[in-house]
Design a protein around this motif. Structure first.
Motif, PDB file in Angstrom:
ATOM      1  N   PRO A 113     -12.965  43.678 -28.655  1.00 31.84           N
ATOM      2  CA  PRO A 113     -12.373  44.418 -27.659  1.00 31.84           C
ATOM      3  C   PRO A 113     -13.699  44.237 -26.127  1.00 31.84           C
ATOM      4  O   PRO A 113     -14.338  43.552 -26.050  1.00 31.84           O
ATOM      5  N   ALA A 114     -13.146  45.104 -25.058  1.00 27.56           N
ATOM      6  CA  ALA A 114     -12.818  45.140 -23.251  1.00 27.56           C
ATOM      7  C   ALA A 114     -12.995  46.751 -23.431  1.00 27.56           C
ATOM      8  O   ALA A 114     -12.198  46.648 -23.262  1.00 27.56           O
ATOM      9  N   GLN A 115     -14.433  46.843 -22.464  1.00 26.68           N
ATOM     10  CA  GLN A 115     -14.384  48.389 -21.622  1.00 26.68           C
ATOM     11  C   GLN A 115     -13.656  47.623 -20.506  1.00 26.68           C
ATOM     12  O   GLN A 115     -14.370  47.146 -19.657  1.00 26.68           O
ATOM     13  N   VAL A 116     -12.574  49.025 -20.219  1.00 22.91           N
ATOM     14  CA  VAL A 116     -12.467  48.657 -18.950  1.00 22.91           C
ATOM     15  C   VAL A 116     -11.419  49.998 -18.349  1.00 22.91           C
ATOM     16  O   VAL A 116     -11.470  50.686 -19.158  1.00 22.91           O
ATOM     17  N   VAL A 117     -11.548  49.745 -17.352  1.00 24.16           N
ATOM     18  CA  VAL A 117     -11.842  51.726 -16.578  1.00 24.16           C
ATOM     19  C   VAL A 117     -10.625  51.234 -15.532  1.00 24.16           C
ATOM     20  O   VAL A 117     -10.047  50.016 -14.380  1.00 24.16           O
ATOM     21  N   VAL A 118      -9.553  52.524 -15.085  1.00 24.55           N
ATOM     22  CA  VAL A 118      -8.425  51.626 -13.792  1.00 24.55           C
ATOM     23  C   VAL A 118      -9.026  53.364 -13.476  1.00 24.55           C
ATOM     24  O   VAL A 118      -9.288  54.311 -13.703  1.00 24.55           O
ATOM     25  N   VAL A 119      -8.746  52.675 -12.273  1.00 20.28           N
ATOM     26  CA  VAL A 119      -8.853  54.286 -10.829  1.00 20.28           C
ATOM     27  C   VAL A 119      -7.396  54.461 -10.582  1.00 20.28           C
ATOM     28  O   VAL A 119      -6.586  53.588 -10.161  1.00 20.28           O
ATOM     29  N   GLN A 120      -7.651  55.961  -9.870  1.00 15.23           N
ATOM     30  CA  GLN A 120      -5.828  56.384  -8.836  1.00 15.23           C
ATOM     31  C   GLN A 120      -6.907  57.583  -8.025  1.00 15.23           C
ATOM     32  O   GLN A 120      -7.230  58.068  -8.273  1.00 15.23           O
ATOM     33  N   PRO A 121      -7.036  56.852  -6.798  1.00 15.18           N
ATOM     34  CA  PRO A 121      -7.167  57.739  -5.826  1.00 15.18           C
ATOM     35  C   PRO A 121      -6.137  58.035  -5.076  1.00 15.18           C
ATOM     36  O   PRO A 121      -6.822  59.385  -4.384  1.00 15.18           O
ATOM     37  N   ASN A 122      -5.553  58.742  -5.647  1.00 13.69           N
ATOM     38  CA  ASN A 122      -4.286  59.356  -5.103  1.00 13.69           C
ATOM     39  C   ASN A 122      -3.761  59.616  -3.663  1.00 13.69           C
ATOM     40  O   ASN A 122      -4.523  60.736  -2.830  1.00 13.69           O
ATOM     41  N   ILE A 150      -6.641  57.051   7.547  1.00 10.35           N
ATOM     42  CA  ILE A 150      -8.174  57.002   6.380  1.00 10.35           C
ATOM     43  C   ILE A 150      -8.497  55.711   6.477  1.00 10.35           C
ATOM     44  O   ILE A 150      -8.357  55.087   6.105  1.00 10.35           O
ATOM     45  N   SER A 151     -10.394  55.852   7.003  1.00  8.35           N
ATOM     46  CA  SER A 151     -11.123  55.331   7.234  1.00  8.35           C
ATOM     47  C   SER A 151     -11.529  54.217   5.724  1.00  8.35           C
ATOM     48  O   SER A 151     -11.422  54.345   5.389  1.00  8.35           O
ATOM     49  N   PRO A 152     -11.059  52.791   5.919  1.00  7.63           N
ATOM     50  CA  PRO A 152     -11.646  51.979   4.903  1.00  7.63           C
ATOM     51  C   PRO A 152     -13.298  52.399   3.573  1.00  7.63           C
ATOM     52  O   PRO A 152     -12.896  52.720   2.980  1.00  7.63           O
ATOM     53  N   GLU A 153     -13.482  53.054   4.852  1.00 10.43           N
ATOM     54  CA  GLU A 153     -15.253  53.202   4.185  1.00 10.43           C
ATOM     55  C   GLU A 153     -14.997  54.525   3.379  1.00 10.43           C
ATOM     56  O   GLU A 153     -14.994  54.479   2.303  1.00 10.43           O
ATOM     57  N   GLU A 154     -14.260  55.572   3.587  1.00 15.36           N
ATOM     58  CA  GLU A 154     -13.837  56.471   3.347  1.00 15.36           C
ATOM     59  C   GLU A 154     -13.311  56.129   1.696  1.00 15.36           C
ATOM     60  O   GLU A 154     -13.302  56.762   0.458  1.00 15.36           O
ATOM     61  N   GLN A 155     -11.935  55.050   1.907  1.00  9.98           N
ATOM     62  CA  GLN A 155     -11.043  55.412   0.468  1.00  9.98           C
ATOM     63  C   GLN A 155     -12.361  54.284  -0.492  1.00  9.98           C
ATOM     64  O   GLN A 155     -12.222  54.686  -1.288  1.00  9.98           O
ATOM     65  N   LEU A 156     -12.734  53.423  -0.187  1.00 14.71           N
ATOM     66  CA  LEU A 156     -13.835  52.824  -0.694  1.00 14.71           C
ATOM     67  C   LEU A 156     -15.163  54.018  -1.421  1.00 14.71           C
ATOM     68  O   LEU A 156     -15.265  54.091  -2.844  1.00 14.71           O
ATOM     69  N   ASN A 157     -15.367  54.534  -0.712  1.00 19.02           N
ATOM     70  CA  ASN A 157     -16.463  55.875  -1.480  1.00 19.02           C
ATOM     71  C   ASN A 157     -15.873  56.153  -2.689  1.00 19.02           C
ATOM     72  O   ASN A 157     -15.969  56.984  -3.493  1.00 19.02           O
ATOM     73  N   THR A 158     -14.116  56.368  -2.734  1.00 22.63           N
ATOM     74  CA  THR A 158     -13.542  57.590  -3.089  1.00 22.63           C
ATOM     75  C   THR A 158     -13.378  56.082  -4.626  1.00 22.63           C
ATOM     76  O   THR A 158     -13.794  57.109  -5.256  1.00 22.63           O
ATOM     77  N   LEU A 159     -12.999  55.114  -4.651  1.00 26.31           N
ATOM     78  CA  LEU A 159     -12.556  54.524  -5.692  1.00 26.31           C
ATOM     79  C   LEU A 159     -14.412  54.529  -6.375  1.00 26.31           C
ATOM     80  O   LEU A 159     -13.851  54.001  -7.182  1.00 26.31           O
ATOM     81  N   PHE A 160     -14.712  53.843  -5.878  1.00 32.84           N
ATOM     82  CA  PHE A 160     -16.436  54.178  -5.828  1.00 32.84           C
ATOM     83  C   PHE A 160     -17.165  55.351  -6.981  1.00 32.84           C
ATOM     84  O   PHE A 160     -17.449  55.173  -7.819  1.00 32.84           O
ATOM     85  N   SER A 161     -17.280  56.170  -6.243  1.00 32.70           N
ATOM     86  CA  SER A 161     -17.208  58.088  -6.959  1.00 32.70           C
ATOM     87  C   SER A 161     -16.164  57.494  -8.078  1.00 32.70           C
ATOM     88  O   SER A 161     -17.060  57.995  -9.092  1.00 32.70           O
ATOM     89  N   LEU A 162     -14.998  57.453  -8.038  1.00 34.36           N
ATOM     90  CA  LEU A 162     -14.432  57.470  -9.207  1.00 34.36           C
ATOM     91  C   LEU A 162     -14.201  56.393 -10.834  1.00 34.36           C
ATOM     92  O   LEU A 162     -14.940  57.224 -11.997  1.00 34.36           O
ATOM     93  N   SER A 192     -17.962  57.916 -12.349  1.00 33.91           N
ATOM     94  CA  SER A 192     -17.649  58.832 -13.230  1.00 33.91           C
ATOM     95  C   SER A 192     -17.250  58.739 -14.624  1.00 33.91           C
ATOM     96  O   SER A 192     -17.192  59.709 -15.783  1.00 33.91           O
ATOM     97  N   VAL A 193     -16.520  57.334 -14.936  1.00 36.35           N
ATOM     98  CA  VAL A 193     -15.941  56.571 -16.172  1.00 36.35           C
ATOM     99  C   VAL A 193     -16.662  56.130 -17.381  1.00 36.35           C
ATOM    100  O   VAL A 193     -16.522  55.319 -17.857  1.00 36.35           O
TER     101      VAL A 193
END
Length: 540
Positions: A229-238, A247-259, A262-263
Motif C-alpha cells: 500500500p501507499a497513500q495517494v491524494v489527487v487534487v482537482q482545483p477546478n 488568477i494569481s499564482p498565490e491564489e492557485q497555490l492556496n487552492t491546491l494546499f487547501s484541497l 482536506s483529505v
C-alpha cells in the motif's frame, strides 16, 4: 446507390453507439461494420455502377466521417472558444476528416485486393489495412489515435482483461474477426457466397467470441492485488482554463494546499496536482525553481508530510547558449529558450525531478512536419498553441520518491498511447499518475472518454492509475480497470486513496504492440498480392 449510403450511415450509428462513454455498449462493435460491408458488396457485385473504386471510397468515407465526427465532436468546442465559428469549423475538419480519410483508404485497398484474390483473403487483408491505419495514426506527426477500435472496450473492461497481453490492437483484431465471420455467414445465408461447411465459421465465431470473453471474466473475478500500500491524494482545483492566467499564482497555490490538506493523512506519500498546476506570468526556469515563491510554499506545505511528494504539472523552460534543440528559440543574441509542458516532483529534500511531455498535440503544442507546415502557424496560434512548438524528451522517465516508490508522470494526451505508458512501467513505475486539463472541451463526452481510456492503461500494465484533472474528471482506477473513486465535473475536489503498488511486468509491458505488427504484416501481404497480380495482368 442511396440504399448503400443508408447502410453506411447505419454502420456509423452502430459504431457510435458502441463507443465510450455509453456503458456496456461495446458489443455493438462486433456488428458495427456489417451494414457497410454489405453496402460495399452491393457495389462490387453491381453490373451498373461505374468507377467502383470511387464509390467504395465515398461510401466508406461517409461512414467514417459521420462516426468520427459524432465521437469527437468536442474538438470543435475547444477551438470555437478561441476562434470565430467559421474558422473553428475549418480547423475542426482536420481531425474530423483526416482520420476518416485514412479509414476510407483501408476500404479502398480492400477493394483492390478483392479484385485480385478471394473474399476471405481480402477480408483478412482489410483487417490488416485497418490496423495499419491505426498504427500510422498513432505514429506520425499528425497522430490522433483516439478512435483506435480497441479503445471501444473501455466502457466494458470486464471483457478485455487480456489486454495485459495484447494491448488495444488485440481488441481491434477481435472486433474485425467477429465482423468478418458474421459477414461471411450473412453472404452464405443470402446465397452470395458458398461455404463448404457452414458449421466451421459458426464454430469459429463462437470460439472467437467465447474464449477471450470467458478468460477475461475469469481473470477479472479471480484477480487479486498484492498488498503493497501507499497513500495517494489527487487534487482537482477546478480552475477555468480560459481565465487561469488571470488568477494569481498565490491564489492557485492556496487552492491546491487547501484541497490537499482536506483529505490528506500524515503518511500520505504522493499529492498529485494537474497539468500546468504550477504556472506564473512567464514560465518557471528549471535551473532556478528552488528560488521561486511557489517552491518555497510547497516546502512549507510538505512540513506536515515528511514522506510526502508533490507531483505536479508545470510550465517550465530551459536556457541554452546555442540552438541545442530544434524547438529552442533565440530570445536574445546567443541565448535560446526551450519551453515545456512538463511535470515535476518536489519532495522535502533538495532534489528536483522534471519530465517534459513527449506526445505533443499536433498544431497546439508542436508544428507537424516542421517547415513544411509553416503556413499554418497563424491558424494554430489562434487555437491557443505555440507557433514554435514545445520542447520534448524522447523517452519517458520515472519519478522516484525518497522511499523508492516509482511513479509514471503521464501528461494528458500521452495517456492514450499504451506502448508509451508501458515504457514508464518497464523503467520501474509502480503506479501511473495521469495529470491533465480536460476543461478545454467543456462538459462533453471527450472528458468521459479520456477517463475511460485510462482504464486500459491500468489493465495493460496492472498498475493503479491516480488521475488528477484540473476541471474533472479526477479519480483512482485499480489494476483490474475499475474506477474506485471519481470526482464530479467542474467542482473543486480532492480524493484520498490507499493504492497497491505493483512491480510485476505484464506480457504487454514486455512486448508492446505485437498485435499491431501482426496487422502490419497482414497488410504487407495484401499489398504484395495487389502489386504482383497487377504486374502479371499487364504481361503479354
Amino acid at each position: 446507390m442511396k440504399n448503400n449510403y443508408l447502410l453506411a450511415l447505419l454502420s456509423a450509428f452502430l459504431l457510435w453507439l458502441g463507443w465510450p462513454p455509453i456503458p456496456y455498449s461495446s458489443l455493438l462493435l462486433f456488428i458495427g461494420f456489417l451494414p457497410l460491408l454489405i453496402a460495399l458488396e452491393n457495389i462490387i457485385r453491381s453490373e451498373t455502377i461505374k468507377k467502383k473504386g470511387k464509390k467504395i471510397f465515398l461510401t466508406a468515407g461517409l461512414m467514417a466521417v459521420v462516426w468520427n465526427t459524432a465521437s469527437i465532436y468536442w474538438v470543435y468546442n475547444s477551438i470555437s472558444a478561441v476562434m470565430p465559428p467559421f474558422a473553428a469549423i475549418v480547423i475542426s475538419l482536420i481531425p474530423f476528416c483526416l482520420g476518416a480519410a485514412l479509414m476510407a483508404l483501408a476500404f479502398s485497398l480492400y477493394y483492390q485486393l478483392r479484385r485480385k484474390t478471394s473474399l476471405l483473403l481480402s477480408l483478412f487483408g482489410l483487417m490488416g489495412f485497418w490496423i495499419s491505419y491505426e498504427f500510422l495514426h498513432a505514429s506520425w506527426d499528425l497522430a490522433f489515435p483516439w478512435m483506435t477500435l480497441g479503445n471501444g472496450f473501455a466502457n466494458f473492461h470486464q471483457l478485455i482483461q487480456w489486454y495485459d497481453m495484447t494491448g488495444i490492437y488485440g481488441g481491434s483484431m477481435w472486433i474485425w474477426l467477429v465482423n468478418i465471420l458474421v459477414f461471411v455467414l450473412y453472404l452464405n445465408r443470402k446465397g452470395i457466397y458458398q461455404l463448404r461447411n457452414r458449421l466451421v465459421p459458426i464454430l469459429c465465431l463462437v470460439l472467437i467470441l467465447a474464449v477471450p470473453a470467458t478468460y477475461s471474466l475469469f481473470r477479472y473475478f479471480s484477480y487479486e492485488e498484492h498488498q503493497n500500500p501507499a497513500q495517494v491524494v489527487v487534487v482537482q482545483p477546478n480552475v477555468n482554463p480560459y481565465i487561469k492566467f488571470r488568477i494569481s499564482p498565490e491564489e492557485q497555490l492556496n487552492t491546491l494546499f487547501s484541497l490537499s490538506n482536506s483529505v490528506a493523512k500524515p503518511n500520505t506519500e504522493f499529492f498529485i496536482w494537474p497539468e500546468t498546476a504550477l504556472s506564473q506570468n512567464g514560465d518557471f526556469d528549471e535551473e532556478n525553481l528552488r528560488e521561486t515563491y511557489s517552491y518555497q510554499r510547497i516546502l512549507q506545505f510538505l512540513d506536515q508530510y515528511k514522506n510526502g511528494n508533490v507531483l505536479s504539472g508545470i510550465e517550465s523552460y530551459q536556457l541554452y547558449n546555442y540552438a541545442k534543440t530544434t524547438t529552442a528559440r533565440e530570445i536574445t543574441p546567443h541565448i535560446y529558450q526551450d519551453n515545456f509542458n512538463a511535470a515535476t516532483l518536489i519532495d522535502y529534500s533538495s532534489k528536483l525531478q522534471f519530465y517534459h511531455k513527449s506526445k505533443l498535440v499536433p498544431g497546439v503544442e508542436q508544428m507537424p512536419f516542421g517547415a513544411a507546415m509553416n503556413f499554418l502557424k497563424p491558424l494554430f496560434k489562434a487555437f491557443g498553441g505555440t507557433t514554435g512548438g514545445y520542447g520534448k524528451q524522447a523517452e519517458p522517465s520515472v519519478f522516484y520518491a525518497q522511499s523508492g516508490i516509482g511513479a509514471a508522470p503521464v501528461i494528458c494526451y500521452e495517456s492514450i498511447w499504451g506502448d508509451y505508458v508501458a515504457k514508464y512501467v518497464k523503467k520501474g513505475a509502480q503506479f501511473i499518475a495521469i495529470i491533465t486539463n480536460d476543461g478545454w472541451w467543456g462538459n462533453t463526452s471527450g472528458k468521459d472518454q479520456h477517463l475511460q481510456y485510462a482504464k486500459l492503461r491500468a489493465i495493460e500494465n496492472r498498475r493503479w492509475v491516480a488521475r488528477s484533472a484540473n476541471t474533472g474528471i479526477s479519480g483512482f482506477i485499480n489494476q483490474r480497470g475499475d474506477i474506485v473513486q471519481r470526482t464530479k465535473w467542474w467542482e473543486p475536489a480532492a480524493l484520498n486513496q490507499e493504492i497497491n503498488l505493483n512491480e510485476e511486468i505484464t506480457i504487454y509491458t514486455k512486448t508492446g504492440d505485437i498485435a499491431a505488427y501482426l496487422g502490419l504484416a497482414i497488410a504487407l501481404g495484401g499489398f504484395l498480392i495487389i502489386i504482383i497480380r497487377r504486374q502479371h495482368a499487364h504481361l503479354p
